[in-house]
Design an enzyme around this catalytic site. Sequence first.
Site, PDB file in Angstrom:
ATOM      1  N   GLU A   1      -5.078  -5.144  10.680  1.00  0.00           N
ATOM      2  CA  GLU A   1      -4.089  -4.093  10.901  1.00  0.00           C
ATOM      3  C   GLU A   1      -4.415  -3.313  12.167  1.00  0.00           C
ATOM      4  OE1 GLU A   1      -2.080  -2.894   6.965  1.00  0.00           O
ATOM      5  OE2 GLU A   1      -3.957  -1.786   7.104  1.00  0.00           O
TER       6      GLU A   1
ATOM      7  N   GLY B   1       2.453   2.294  10.617  1.00  0.00           N
ATOM      8  CA  GLY B   1       3.392   3.394  10.426  1.00  0.00           C
ATOM      9  C   GLY B   1       4.101   3.850  11.688  1.00  0.00           C
TER      10      GLY B   1
ATOM     11  N   HIS C   1      -9.378   0.707   4.991  1.00  0.00           N
ATOM     12  CA  HIS C   1      -8.093   0.988   5.647  1.00  0.00           C
ATOM     13  C   HIS C   1      -8.342   1.935   6.826  1.00  0.00           C
ATOM     14  CE1 HIS C   1      -3.996   2.292   6.359  1.00  0.00           C
ATOM     15  NE2 HIS C   1      -3.605   1.244   5.678  1.00  0.00           N
TER      16      HIS C   1
ATOM     17  N   SER D   1       3.646  -1.970  10.308  1.00  0.00           N
ATOM     18  CA  SER D   1       5.093  -1.872  10.521  1.00  0.00           C
ATOM     19  C   SER D   1       5.853  -3.152  10.164  1.00  0.00           C
ATOM     20  CB  SER D   1       5.399  -1.432  11.959  1.00  0.00           C
ATOM     21  OG  SER D   1       4.873  -0.132  12.177  1.00  0.00           O
TER      22      SER D   1
ATOM     23  N   GLU E   1      -6.800   4.387   7.915  1.00  0.00           N
ATOM     24  CA  GLU E   1      -6.629   5.820   7.631  1.00  0.00           C
ATOM     25  C   GLU E   1      -7.895   6.391   6.990  1.00  0.00           C
ATOM     26  OE1 GLU E   1      -2.965   5.395   5.503  1.00  0.00           O
ATOM     27  OE2 GLU E   1      -1.928   4.916   7.366  1.00  0.00           O
TER      28      GLU E   1
ATOM     29  N   ASN F   1       0.860  -1.182   0.000  1.00  0.00           N
ATOM     30  CA  ASN F   1       0.000   0.000   0.000  1.00  0.00           C
ATOM     31  C   ASN F   1       0.898   1.236   0.000  1.00  0.00           C
ATOM     32  OD1 ASN F   1      -1.934   1.952   0.428  1.00  0.00           O
ATOM     33  ND2 ASN F   1      -2.193   1.510   2.608  1.00  0.00           N
TER      34      ASN F   1
ATOM     35  N   LYS G   1      -0.077   4.223  -0.124  1.00  0.00           N
ATOM     36  CA  LYS G   1      -0.793   5.364   0.476  1.00  0.00           C
ATOM     37  C   LYS G   1      -0.716   6.572  -0.467  1.00  0.00           C
ATOM     38  CE  LYS G   1       0.672   3.586   4.906  1.00  0.00           C
ATOM     39  NZ  LYS G   1       0.247   3.575   6.279  1.00  0.00           N
TER      40      LYS G   1
HETATM   41  C1  PEP Z   1      -0.598   0.051   5.754  1.00  0.00           C
HETATM   42  O1  PEP Z   1      -0.544   1.102   5.142  1.00  0.00           O
HETATM   43  O2  PEP Z   1      -1.574  -0.698   5.592  1.00  0.00           O
HETATM   44  C2  PEP Z   1       0.485  -0.298   6.673  1.00  0.00           C
HETATM   45  C3  PEP Z   1       0.423  -1.432   7.311  1.00  0.00           C
HETATM   46  O3  PEP Z   1       1.488   0.620   6.820  1.00  0.00           O
HETATM   47  P1  PEP Z   1       2.939   0.368   7.498  1.00  0.00           P
HETATM   48  O4  PEP Z   1       3.492  -0.904   6.921  1.00  0.00           O
HETATM   49  O5  PEP Z   1       3.735   1.576   7.097  1.00  0.00           O
HETATM   50  O6  PEP Z   1       2.718   0.259   8.965  1.00  0.00           O
END
Ligand code: PEP
Length: 228
Positions: free
Chosen positions: A149, A155, A100, A186, A102, A9, A11
């Site tokens: 997640e 992040g 997601h 992460s 976010e 992803n 983003k």
């Molecule tokens: C994500 O954007 O779904 C994600 C898991 O980001 P990161 O790997 O940066 O934590």
Amino acid sequence: MKNLFIAANWKSNKTAIEEHEWVSKFALSVGDIISDVIKVPIVICVPYTVLQNMKQQVDQAKLPVFIGAQNISKFDEGAYTGEVTGKMIKEHAAWVIVGHSERRKYFLETDSDIAAKMEKAHAAGLKVIYCVPDENTPVPPGADVVGYEPVWAIGTGKTDSPENANTVIASIKKKTGATTVLYGGSVTNDNAALFVRQPSIDGVLIGGTSLDPDKFARLVREVTTGVQ
Ligand code: PEP
């Protein structure tokens, strides 16, 4: 042998020029393991603005990756300024992420908005990665892949433990009937293999680490060769 699945992803990152550079470098980095990789679905979810270029470049390089969007309109085409429909996405992509965290946090998307988005995606012939922050968030039937997640791990550099992620994912599978569930939050080159070695975890959803084509290619290699 489990059916591994890797999703990236990007983003809200990368211009068309940066996308072009990423695909060129990724193709070089991943080149020597292409025959192993080809067995594992790799879905790269990118901004709308680079979908078309990416599709052309990936097709030309015969890269065994699928392209995905990161959002979709809950409406059909029409007077919905700024929205991008499933039909538009389907011209260039095969997958879409919905739910997601976010989008839940910054755009106030509700479970019912997200379910409506999945319906529109399927109606357009797209497959769906349905993200949830925990085992209690509803997943409507029909999600092709689920992403677990935890919000605090996205992040932040902090991950869930592979063992706890495994327990949560086993519970998501039991509650929803989902067969492919990924861990995200992460994930890096240092920890990806630890997650996919857990029995219930089918793969990983990668944010930050996927922005670097060499790191992402290495992660694909580590995950595909570490488990199968
Ligand atoms: C994500 O954007 O779904 C994600 C898991 O980001 P990161 O790997 O940066 O934590």
